[in-house]
Design an enzyme around this catalytic site. Structure first.
Site, PDB file in Angstrom:
ATOM      1  CG  ASP A  48      -2.306   1.042   1.149  1.00 19.64           C
ATOM      2  OD1 ASP A  48      -2.535   1.121   0.033  1.00 19.64           O
ATOM      3  OD2 ASP A  48      -1.833   1.548   2.722  1.00 19.64           O
ATOM      4  CG  ASP A  61      -2.074   7.759  -0.270  1.00 21.22           C
ATOM      5  OD1 ASP A  61      -1.373   8.491  -0.254  1.00 21.22           O
ATOM      6  OD2 ASP A  61      -2.503   6.828  -0.994  1.00 21.22           O
ATOM      7  CG  ASP A  77      -2.776   2.525   6.256  1.00 24.14           C
ATOM      8  OD1 ASP A  77      -2.773   1.899   4.889  1.00 24.14           O
ATOM      9  OD2 ASP A  77      -2.938   3.761   6.148  1.00 24.14           O
TER      10      ASP A  77
END
Length: 471
Positions: free
Chosen positions: A217, A219, A414
């Protein structure tokens, strides 16, 4: 490894576990009773037969073995000590047995490979005793040749075979174990907790050393807004050094792959745009499976989504659209939402590039695409079809691009609800970084748990490097 000689395994599981305070053979280990775990190890090592000597808590222990091809025998004299269980196990062995290895339920970190090594040493040396050892210190399990069975039947109390091993030390062969954690035994509750913690650490090292590809991932993992995460350059240098393939897979559809590559370049990391997979690309690709070329679509989103739709030969328009495609839009207006709502009311199909309700920035989480989708769903009563994580389409596409297998690929993200849940569905190793949206409390509350949790990409890289050094 094929065992040529006829070697049996005898699991000594009759004791009362007085120091432990509860029966060790019934302790939970990876969701199964410890006795069942040891039995599985013996079966995987290809010993035959595998005999479990039961005594205290015999009924529960027998139930714990389930339908495994294990021969259970009862030691009615178990209170007289370990020697009676050894004798009971010996009495149950077939005449053709050439040796027996004695296992106990208090060494859960022993592996089938280690047991096979003991068997191989016996076959190589014909030593009457083969035992494990670390730094010259003898340990169990121990293999005894048939020539010593009569001596074993003569021991008494809790002595087991220790006196015989000491008496015949010059005749014995040792298998040196480099990692002493493999030999941990459980006598107390503190030992049990230590063994669980050690097993968790071993599992982590094993997971890390098996990774050959990554889906990463962006961001909240590689940066917050315009702030790169600590250790960003070292992470990519590590991937180059160890030839780890990767795809950066983001639910953020607002940017193009070229824009992501350019942003990484500003942070000192050079990658080709082909290493980036956005939910905008995945959405446009999905649309080709349900709509013909030149289909008219209305898109809420930035350049990344719009460019992907055009590249896949769709007509982006504000009128007469058959589909409403919604991606994260930092310039969202009431007018855009009005148009989308009216089109959906008029029969247009509703598709969301991703369900992320928030978006991580250097100032904190802000409304994400999921918030936009919720507004339209509340207005129209129509739920969107989701394309991005945690749905399988992006994971499958990332694996295809890398030519990777799921079992040796890790997802680093996240968000528990998208990255980790999606990884679990796709059969990937999952790594949660606490540098973005999800917290330790989110992990505790989630029914789907990540395989590993780290504070950020820097900590993950360091742990990975240590794991590779130890293998």
């Amino acid at each position: 490894m094929i065992i040529l000689k006829k070697i049996a395994a005898v699991i000594l599981a009759a004791g009362a576990s007085t120091r432990m305070g509860e029966p060790k053979q019934l302790l939970d280990w990876k969701g199964a009773p410890l006795l069942a775990h040891i039995a599985d190890i013996a079966l995987a090592a290809e010993f035959s037969p595998v005999i479990a000597v039961l005594g205290c808590h015999a009924e529960a222990a027998h139930t714990a073995l389930g339908l495994r091809p294990i021969q259970s025998v009862m030691n009615w004299r178990w209170k007289e000590g370990l020697s009676t269980s050894v004798q009971t196990g010996l009495a149950a062995l077939p005449f053709e047995t050439e040796a027996a290895i004695f296992l106990q339920c208090d060494q859960p970190l022993i592996t089938s490979r280690l047991l096979q090594t003991v068997a191989a040493r016996f076959e190589e040396t014909n030593a009457p005793i083969v035992h494990l050892s670390h730094s010259g210190q003898r340990s169990t399990p121990v293999l005894f040749a048939r020539s010593l069975f009569s001596e074993l039947t003569a021991v008494s109390g809790d002595e087991g075979g220790r006196a015989i091993i000491a008496r015949r030390s010059d005749e014995s062969a040792a298998v040196e174990v480099a990692n002493p954690d493999r030999l941990i035994d459980i006598d107390t509750a503190a030992d049990y907790q230590r063994a669980l913690a050690t097993h968790g650490a071993q599992q982590t090292r094993s997971c890390l050393s098996n990774i050959r590809h990554l889906i990463v991932d962006i961001d909240g993992v590689l940066w917050h807004g315009d702030e790169p995460m600590p250790g960003l350059q070292d992470f990519f240098a590590f991937l180059r050094q160890h030839k780890i393939g990767f795809i950066l897979a983001t639910n953020n559809s607002s940017r193009t792959p070229e824009q992501y590559a350019a942003k990484l370049a500003r942070f000192g990391v050079q990658i080709p745009a082909e290493r980036v997979l956005t939910s905008g690309q995945a959405t446009a690709s999905y649309l080709t499976t349900i709509a013909p070329p030149r289909t008219r679509v209305y898109a809420i989103g930035r350049k990344g989504l719009r460019q992907a739709l055009v590249e896949h030969d769709f007509v982006v328009t504000d009128e007469d659209a058959a589909y409403v495609i919604v991606g994260w839009d930092r310039r969202l207006t009431w007018s855009k939402m009005k148009t989308a709502a009216l089109l959906i009311h008029g029969g247009a199909k509703f598709i969301g590039s991703n369900p992320d309700k928030s978006f991580p920035t250097e100032l904190g989480p802000v409304p994400g695409n999921g918030a936009q989708l919720a507004m339209l769903e509340a207005t129209t009563g129509v739920a969107p079809t989701i394309v991005g994580k945690p749905e399988s389409r992006m994971y499958k596409e990332a694996l295809r691009r890398m030519g990777a297998r799921a079992e040796s690929t890790a997802m680093i993200g996240d968000r528990v609800g998208t990255d980790i849940v999606g990884a679990a569905r796709a059969g990937l190793i999952s790594v949660l970084l606490l540098s973005g949206i999800s917290t330790e409390a989110d992990v505790a509350a989630s029914p789907v748990k990540p395989d590993m949790v780290y504070a950020g990409i820097e900590d993950f890289t360091q742990a990975w490097a240590v794991a590779l050094d130890e293998t």
